[in-house]
Enzyme design. Sequence first.
Site, mmCIF file in Angstrom:
data_model
loop_
_atom_site.group_PDB
_atom_site.id
_atom_site.type_symbol
_atom_site.label_atom_id
_atom_site.label_comp_id
_atom_site.label_asym_id
_atom_site.label_seq_id
_atom_site.Cartn_x
_atom_site.Cartn_y
_atom_site.Cartn_z
ATOM 1 N N CYS A 19 0.259 -1.375 0.070
ATOM 2 C CA CYS A 19 0.331 -0.095 -0.127
ATOM 3 C C CYS A 19 0.800 1.569 -0.358
ATOM 4 C CB CYS A 19 -0.978 -0.590 1.120
ATOM 5 S SG CYS A 19 -0.274 -0.228 2.673
ATOM 6 N N ASN A 27 2.146 1.055 4.387
ATOM 7 C CA ASN A 27 2.757 0.223 5.445
ATOM 8 C C ASN A 27 2.393 -0.024 7.069
ATOM 9 O OD1 ASN A 27 5.423 -2.072 5.501
ATOM 10 N ND2 ASN A 27 2.919 -2.610 5.105
ATOM 11 N N CYS A 77 -1.316 0.738 7.456
ATOM 12 C CA CYS A 77 -3.035 0.295 7.582
ATOM 13 C C CYS A 77 -3.271 -0.664 6.765
ATOM 14 C CB CYS A 77 -3.683 1.688 7.089
ATOM 15 S SG CYS A 77 -3.323 2.699 8.469
ATOM 16 N N ARG A 78 -3.655 -0.276 5.489
ATOM 17 C CA ARG A 78 -3.556 -1.545 4.855
ATOM 18 C C ARG A 78 -2.779 -2.480 4.593
ATOM 19 N NH1 ARG A 78 -5.278 2.214 0.059
ATOM 20 N NH2 ARG A 78 -3.135 3.101 0.522
ATOM 21 N N SER A 79 -1.834 -3.036 3.902
ATOM 22 C CA SER A 79 -0.917 -4.108 3.700
ATOM 23 C C SER A 79 -0.550 -4.888 4.782
ATOM 24 C CB SER A 79 0.425 -3.385 3.070
ATOM 25 O OG SER A 79 1.167 -2.354 3.301
ATOM 26 N N ASP A 109 -8.359 3.936 1.384
ATOM 27 C CA ASP A 109 -7.564 3.986 2.325
ATOM 28 C C ASP A 109 -8.320 4.312 3.687
ATOM 29 O OD1 ASP A 109 -5.022 5.288 4.064
ATOM 30 O OD2 ASP A 109 -4.093 6.250 2.761
HETATM 31 P P1 4NP Z 1 -1.843 2.894 4.062
HETATM 32 O O1 4NP Z 1 -2.462 3.975 4.198
HETATM 33 O O2 4NP Z 1 -0.944 3.302 3.296
HETATM 34 O O3 4NP Z 1 -2.905 1.910 4.535
HETATM 35 O O4 4NP Z 1 -0.701 2.031 5.200
HETATM 36 C C1 4NP Z 1 -1.591 5.821 5.019
HETATM 37 C C2 4NP Z 1 -1.113 5.444 5.929
HETATM 38 C C3 4NP Z 1 0.077 6.846 6.128
HETATM 39 C C4 4NP Z 1 -0.499 7.987 5.237
HETATM 40 C C5 4NP Z 1 -1.448 7.669 3.902
HETATM 41 C C6 4NP Z 1 -2.023 6.168 3.574
HETATM 42 N N1 4NP Z 1 0.266 8.788 4.603
HETATM 43 O O5 4NP Z 1 -0.061 9.832 4.783
HETATM 44 O O6 4NP Z 1 1.381 9.010 5.963
#
Ligand code: 4NP
Length: 154
Positions: free
Chosen positions: A10, A13, A15-17, A125
């Site tokens: 993602c 790294n 939240c989703r992945s 997200d």
């Molecule tokens: P992820 O979510 O891609 O599912 O881990 C996010 C985590 C952090 C950010 C964006 C999305 N960020 O902008 O810091």
Amino acid sequence: MPLASVLFVCLGNICRSPLAEAAFRAAADAARLPVEVDSAGTGGWHAGDPPDRRAIAEARRHGVAIGDYRARQIRAEDFTRFDYIFALDHSNLKDLQAITPANATASVGLLMDLVPGRAGQPVADPYYGGPDDFAETWADVSLAAAMLVQRLRG
Ligand code: 4NP
């Protein structure tokens, strides 16, 4: 020797992945499939960080401990080390395609393409959302994990 090695990717790294990694580990363990699993972000801002506390809580609700996962950024060797690389959304997929090295051997695709009726859909997200959004993330990634286990078994 694992049956397959799988990397979930993602943006951050955190939240989703990590949830996709957790759901697939749990599904593969339940099916006694020997797999190698990891997750990474296209970005490196959170490298070294544990998952978002809301992701940790969501995984815990499903019996999976992910508090000691640590975020990392994808690197060139991942494209030869893993058999499958799954992007959580289209932006992640586009970013992966842009950095795929010439010697890549991994199959790179969109995670929800694994799920009948959900092909082409992103895993939304949840970062700016609430607990319900993390529950939805879990629902999505666990569906995909179940389909992947089924495919690897077949
Ligand atoms: P992820 O979510 O891609 O599912 O881990 C996010 C985590 C952090 C950010 C964006 C999305 N960020 O902008 O810091």
